[in-house]
Design a protein around this motif. Structure first.
Motif, short mmCIF file in Angstrom:
data_model
loop_
_atom_site.label_atom_id
_atom_site.label_comp_id
_atom_site.label_asym_id
_atom_site.label_seq_id
_atom_site.Cartn_x
_atom_site.Cartn_y
_atom_site.Cartn_z
N THR A 1 17.01 13.14 8.65
CA THR A 1 17.16 12.12 9.67
C THR A 1 16.27 10.92 9.33
O THR A 1 15.51 10.94 8.36
CB THR A 1 16.77 12.65 11.05
OG1 THR A 1 15.34 12.73 11.14
CG2 THR A 1 17.35 14.03 11.30
N TYR A 2 16.33 9.92 10.19
CA TYR A 2 15.49 8.74 10.02
C TYR A 2 14.04 9.01 10.45
O TYR A 2 13.17 8.15 10.25
CB TYR A 2 16.06 7.57 10.82
CG TYR A 2 17.36 7.05 10.25
CD1 TYR A 2 18.57 7.50 10.77
CD2 TYR A 2 17.38 6.15 9.21
CE1 TYR A 2 19.78 7.04 10.25
CE2 TYR A 2 18.58 5.68 8.68
CZ TYR A 2 19.78 6.14 9.22
OH TYR A 2 20.96 5.69 8.70
N SER A 3 13.79 10.18 11.03
CA SER A 3 12.43 10.54 11.40
C SER A 3 11.83 11.60 10.49
O SER A 3 10.72 12.05 10.71
CB SER A 3 12.41 11.06 12.85
OG SER A 3 12.83 10.07 13.74
N GLY A 4 12.57 12.02 9.50
CA GLY A 4 12.12 13.06 8.60
C GLY A 4 13.16 14.14 8.47
O GLY A 4 14.33 13.95 8.80
N ILE A 5 12.73 15.31 8.00
CA ILE A 5 13.63 16.44 7.77
C ILE A 5 13.30 17.54 8.75
O ILE A 5 12.13 17.84 9.00
CB ILE A 5 13.50 16.94 6.32
CG1 ILE A 5 13.96 15.86 5.33
CG2 ILE A 5 14.30 18.22 6.11
CD1 ILE A 5 13.70 16.19 3.90
N ALA A 6 14.35 18.15 9.32
CA ALA A 6 14.17 19.28 10.24
C ALA A 6 15.01 20.44 9.74
O ALA A 6 16.05 20.25 9.09
CB ALA A 6 14.58 18.90 11.65
N ILE A 7 14.57 21.66 10.05
CA ILE A 7 15.30 22.87 9.69
C ILE A 7 15.81 23.51 10.98
O ILE A 7 15.04 23.79 11.90
CB ILE A 7 14.42 23.88 8.93
CG1 ILE A 7 13.76 23.20 7.72
CG2 ILE A 7 15.24 25.08 8.49
CD1 ILE A 7 14.72 22.66 6.69
N LEU A 8 17.14 23.71 11.06
CA LEU A 8 17.77 24.32 12.21
C LEU A 8 18.27 25.71 11.89
O LEU A 8 18.55 26.04 10.73
CB LEU A 8 18.96 23.48 12.69
CG LEU A 8 18.73 22.02 13.09
CD1 LEU A 8 20.04 21.39 13.53
CD2 LEU A 8 17.70 21.93 14.20
N GLY A 9 18.39 26.54 12.93
CA GLY A 9 19.07 27.81 12.83
C GLY A 9 20.22 27.82 13.81
O GLY A 9 20.14 27.22 14.89
N PHE A 10 21.32 28.49 13.45
CA PHE A 10 22.48 28.58 14.34
C PHE A 10 22.85 30.05 14.46
O PHE A 10 23.47 30.63 13.59
CB PHE A 10 23.64 27.77 13.75
CG PHE A 10 24.85 27.71 14.65
CD1 PHE A 10 26.04 28.33 14.28
CD2 PHE A 10 24.81 27.04 15.86
CE1 PHE A 10 27.15 28.27 15.09
CE2 PHE A 10 25.92 26.97 16.67
CZ PHE A 10 27.09 27.60 16.29
N VAL A 11 22.40 30.67 15.57
CA VAL A 11 22.57 32.11 15.76
C VAL A 11 23.29 32.34 17.07
O VAL A 11 22.92 31.78 18.11
CB VAL A 11 21.19 32.82 15.78
CG1 VAL A 11 21.37 34.32 15.97
CG2 VAL A 11 20.43 32.53 14.50
#
Length: 903
Positions: free
Chosen positions: A811-821
């Protein structure tokens, strides 16, 4: 040249033909009647199942006068191309063919390009002759003339009990008793209105039957036929004969010969005149009904007729033409038309009546007449959801449960109503079907069956344990079985083995403090020494931050434990735990000391390096990773080239059939977890190869890879992904389009255009198509198009999906790690790399991420829901960086080399 049928989004205005997929001529008549088509307005041609199977599959209908698309109800419409060719809507021929060309290529006078059967055709004389069809109506087998009177003895009354409704029919019948239902044709006459015997007789003749008689009269050449049979059965005269026989006698003058055409004409005129008269009479009665709703709602409801054809509980009743009591079993007038279940053609009155019914229902609800309101919703409006809801509001729980269960198949709502009505056995029966063992235990407890409730609570706790859900297993033990010690044992086990370890330990401490507050410091020390492994030490500090140490008199002990854990982590090279000390130590200088310690420049470990030289005569421009292989693309200003490389330096070069074109380029799209096919996508509307390029398996490469390109994929850039058996893409109409591996259109899911217009990438994984738009990251279910979203509160630039539990979003604010469970997003690791955005980012295994630019490559590692900088590689000539294993990356450089780094 091969001409194919392809998908098209163009919408044609006129329907020139349509296909009816049924072998039954009755179904053909239904469709024709629904669209108000006479047999003189159409030509019909029988259609085979396939070119190889000539058995009948349906009928192809050509309209003499085309219909407007939005004014007809047709499932398989066709439009006309040229003089003789018919194509399905939303399709077109590829390559494009002009009308003159298609006229010159015609094999038959009439041709249809069917999407399933293929190209089929007919001679004009093969049109269906309706006069050759016959319709067989089965007559009842019961001998009505043998009915006899038989006396019977009334049985003695032995018991008295309340019989509750078991079906939706009984519920509606009970609600109807509140209304005192009457026949609409019996509505009181106006002062100046008279009704003679003849009018009354006509009003009793079913309008559908009259209308049906008109519709099929042309097909009945041997006399009254079907119509006569039904008139004789349904309308007998007092002398034992029937009106039908009277009609036939009148037409044939007591002749036993079949009716002549002039007799048919007279019958036609008789039917038409009486149908018109009946319609006018019905319209008068409907107008009176509408006025009555304005003056006296309660009285009007007695004469109200249902809207729609889903009539409840009338199928087993004795046939009758009393409008409020049953539906005729034979009803030609209902073939595809919207009429009420009682044979009343409501026409424009439909919407007026609907508004009156809705207003009446709201009025009865305001007056707390819940059963009347429910009757209006269920019986008159066919709105079973509101009917059940109203009954539930009025505490008529059993009736509401029946509607929920029988009409809406909502077992959960039905069980809830049975529970509210204290009908626990019925609620238990449904919950057993749903498999809700904990709820079954609750219901047995309400029914004062302690043993059965404990059995189901124990079963529920064991089920949670099978799923490693120690938190809920402990909750059931404590709250339902009152087994506090067992609950604490399970929580401690969850701390050591569960993914929700911190919550388990926090709950364990809270429950332990309730029973042994004085010994609590010793308990903390015991858990740390005996039940906390090295990989749980950081989580142990997190738990100590959450519990009230001062209330537990464990502040000093917790400070000592914090120093021990942080010191051990620093020795191991992990400095991230240092900042946690400020939660346990009261020191005014600690904050500045920690800041100074954390800002010291960490030592960057050096990376092991392997260099692979490439063909220097080719300019290499792009690359993708496909498991153990690296696929490179480039050109020499005359041809396009592809190179397959592995980390050991083995190489294979391939030349594409396309000639190089200045200003044109192409990219590769793959999904190595699901397919060994790689799509070649040419940009700028430049068509690529149509044949497949195969890279065969050999001693250097473990897999056979296929590079392929299809013309229909070139129009929308790189918005594509692959699964094992399908292709997915987003087209310009904001639809996810799905093809099979033969490029045949399977289906599409329409998305909200305003929401998804910025989507520039999709990726398939585990039954979902992942994409983004603005700041929302989305997962679209492959089979039903349901969208699940997560708002990152920052514009999204790119993403990559390792699997459903590891999704990297840039993103424009940095990198994020998501989980989809379980169809639910959660933020696993918050934004990092906010000061270095790079060009692209990807996973390296599941515990590292790589962000790179042309000058620098930064590796981040994940620990305790945080990301920290792990390694930096300086490289001034990077074109593309790719993962090739859990601990290795490959870098394509402008020096025409591939560099392999071990991380």
């Amino acid at each position: 040249m091969t001409i194919r049928l392809t998908y098209s989004t163009d919408r044609h205005e006129l329907v020139s033909a349509f296909y009816i997929h049924s072998e039954n001529p009755d179904d053909w008549l239904n469709v024709l009647n629904a669209n108000h088509l006479d047999l003189e307005e159409i030509h019909c041609y029988p259609t085979p199942k396939s070119i190889a199977d000539i058995r009948l599959s349906g009928v192809f209908v050509i309209l003499k006068t085309p219909l407007k698309y939005n004014e007809c109800e047709l499932r398989h419409p066709f439009y006309q191309l040229g003089n003789q060719m018919y194509l399905p809507f939303n399709t077109e021929l590829f390559p494009p063919v002009t009308k003159d060309e298609i006229n010159g290529l015609s094999l038959y006078p009439i041709q249809c390009f069917h999407k399933d059967i293929g190209l089929i055709g007919w001679e004009k004389e093969e049109a269906l002759n309706w006069k050759t069809l016959s319709f067989d109506i089965k007559k009842g087998s019961d001998p009505w003339d043998l009915a006899t009177h038989r006396s019977f003895t009334v049985p003695k009354l032995t018991s008295l009990s309340l019989i509750s409704p078991e079906s939706e029919n009984e519920v509606i019948d009970e609600l109807e008793s509140e209304i005192d239902k009457k026949d609409l044709s019996d509505i009181p006459l106006d002062t100046n209105e008279k009704r003679n015997y003849k009018d009354a007789l006509i009003s009793k003749i079913a309008k559908p039957l009259l209308k049906g008689g008109l519709g099929i009269l042309g097909a009945i050449l041997g006399g009254l036929g079907i119509l006569g049979i039904f008139l004789s059965k349904l309308f007998p005269n007092s002398n034992g004969s029937s009106h039908a026989q009277s009609f036939e006698k009148m037409m044939n003058n007591n002749s036993s010969k079949p009716m002549k055409p002039n007799a048919l004409h007279k019958l036609h005129e008789w039917l038409k005149a009486n149908l018109d008269k009946l319609e006018k009479q019905q319209q008068k009665e409907l107008n009176k009904l509408l006025k009555m709703f304005d003056n006296n709602i309660s009285e009007a409801l007695k004469y109200a007729i249902p809207l729609g054809g889903d009539e409840l509980g009338r199928g087993d009743d004795v046939p009758s033409f009393k409008l409020s009591k049953s539906t005729p079993s034979f009803n030609l007038g209902r073939l595809g038309t919207r009429v009420s279940s009682y044979g009343w053609d409501l026409g424009n009155h439909y919407y007026e009546l609907r508004q009156k019914y809705i207003a009446a229902a709201k009025k009865e609800l305001e007056l707390k007449n819940f059963r009347k309101a429910a009757y209006i919703y269920a019986h008159l409006l066919k709105d079973y959801h509101n009917a059940a809801n109203v009954l539930e509001q009025g505490a008529y729980y059993e009736e509401a449960a029946v509607l929920y269960l029988k009409k809406m198949k909502n077992k959960a709502a039905a069980a809830s109503c049975y529970e509210k009505g204290m009908l626990y056995e019925k609620a238990i029966e449904i919950q057993k079907e749903l498999g809700n063992n904990e709820k079954i235990g609750d219901l047995y407890a309400l029914a004062n069956n302690k043993q059965r409730s404990e059995d189901y609570y124990s079963l529920t706790s064991n089920e949670y344990l099978d799923r490693k859900d120690f938190l809920n297993a402990a909750r059931v033990q404590k709250e339902k079985l009152k087994a506090l010690e067992t609950s604490k044992t399970l929580l401690l086990e969850g701390w050591k083995t569960s993914s929700k370890s911190e919550i388990c330990l926090t709950t364990f401490f809270n429950e332990s403090f309730e029973t042994t507050p004085k010994a609590f410091p010793e308990l903390i020390h015991s858990v740390y020494k005996n039940d906390t492994s090295s990989h749980l030490e950081s989580k142990f500090l997190n738990v100590l931050q959450k519990i009230p140490l001062k209330d537990y008199a464990a502040e000093d002990l917790s400070t000592e434990i914090a120093y021990q854990i942080v010191s051990k982590k620093i020795t191991q090279g992990n400095h991230k735990e240092v900042h946690k000390l400020k939660h346990f130590v009261t020191d005014s200088f600690l904050e500045s000391d920690l800041t100074r310690f954390m800002t010291q420049k960490p030592r960057i470990p050096k990376a092991n390096l392997t260099t692979i030289k490439l063909d220097t005569n080719i300019t290499w421009t792009d690359a993708i990773a496909h498991r153990e292989s690296i696929i490179l693309t480039g050109n020499n200003l005359t041809h396009w080239f592809v190179c397959r490389v592995n980390k050991y330096g083995n190489k294979e070069y391939y030349t594409l059939n396309n000639k190089y074109a200045e200003g044109k380029s192409f990219t590769l799209t793959n999904n190595p977890l699901y397919s060994d096919e790689i799509l070649i996508l040419f940009t700028n509307a430049h068509k690529g190869i149509s044949e497949k390029l195969i890279m065969h398996q050999n001693k250097y490469f473990e897999r056979t890879l296929t590079l392929s390109h299809y013309y229909q994929f070139q129009e929308d850039g790189v918005n594509f992904s692959l699964s094992t058996d399908h292709y997915f893409k987003i087209d310009r109409q904001s639809e996810i389009v799905k093809y099979d591996k033969d490029s045949k259109l399977i289906g599409n899911v329409t998305l909200n255009r305003s929401t998804f217009r910025h989507s520039s990438k999709i990726q398939y994984a585990e039954g979902f198509v992942f994409m983004y738009s603005n700041s929302q990251f989305n997962a679209v279910e492959e089979h039903n198009g349901v969208v699940h979203s997560f708002d990152l509160k920052s514009g999204i630039k790119d993403f990559t999906v390792l699997n459903s539990t590891n999704i990297l979003v840039k993103t424009y604010s940095g990198i994020a790690i998501l989980g989809f469970v379980e169809k639910d997003f959660r933020l696993k690791i918050p934004f990092f790399s906010s000061d270095f955005f790079g060009e692209e980012a990807f996973f390296l295994g599941s515990n590292k991420a790589v962000v790179y630019s042309k000058q620098k490559i930064v590796v981040f590692a994940f620990e305790q829901h945080q990301a920290y900088q792990y390694k930096v590689i300086e490289n001034e000539s990077t074109i593309k960086c790719l993962p090739i294993s859990r601990s290795e990356i490959a870098v394509l450089t402008s020096d025409k080399e591939v560099l392999i780094y071990s991380i």
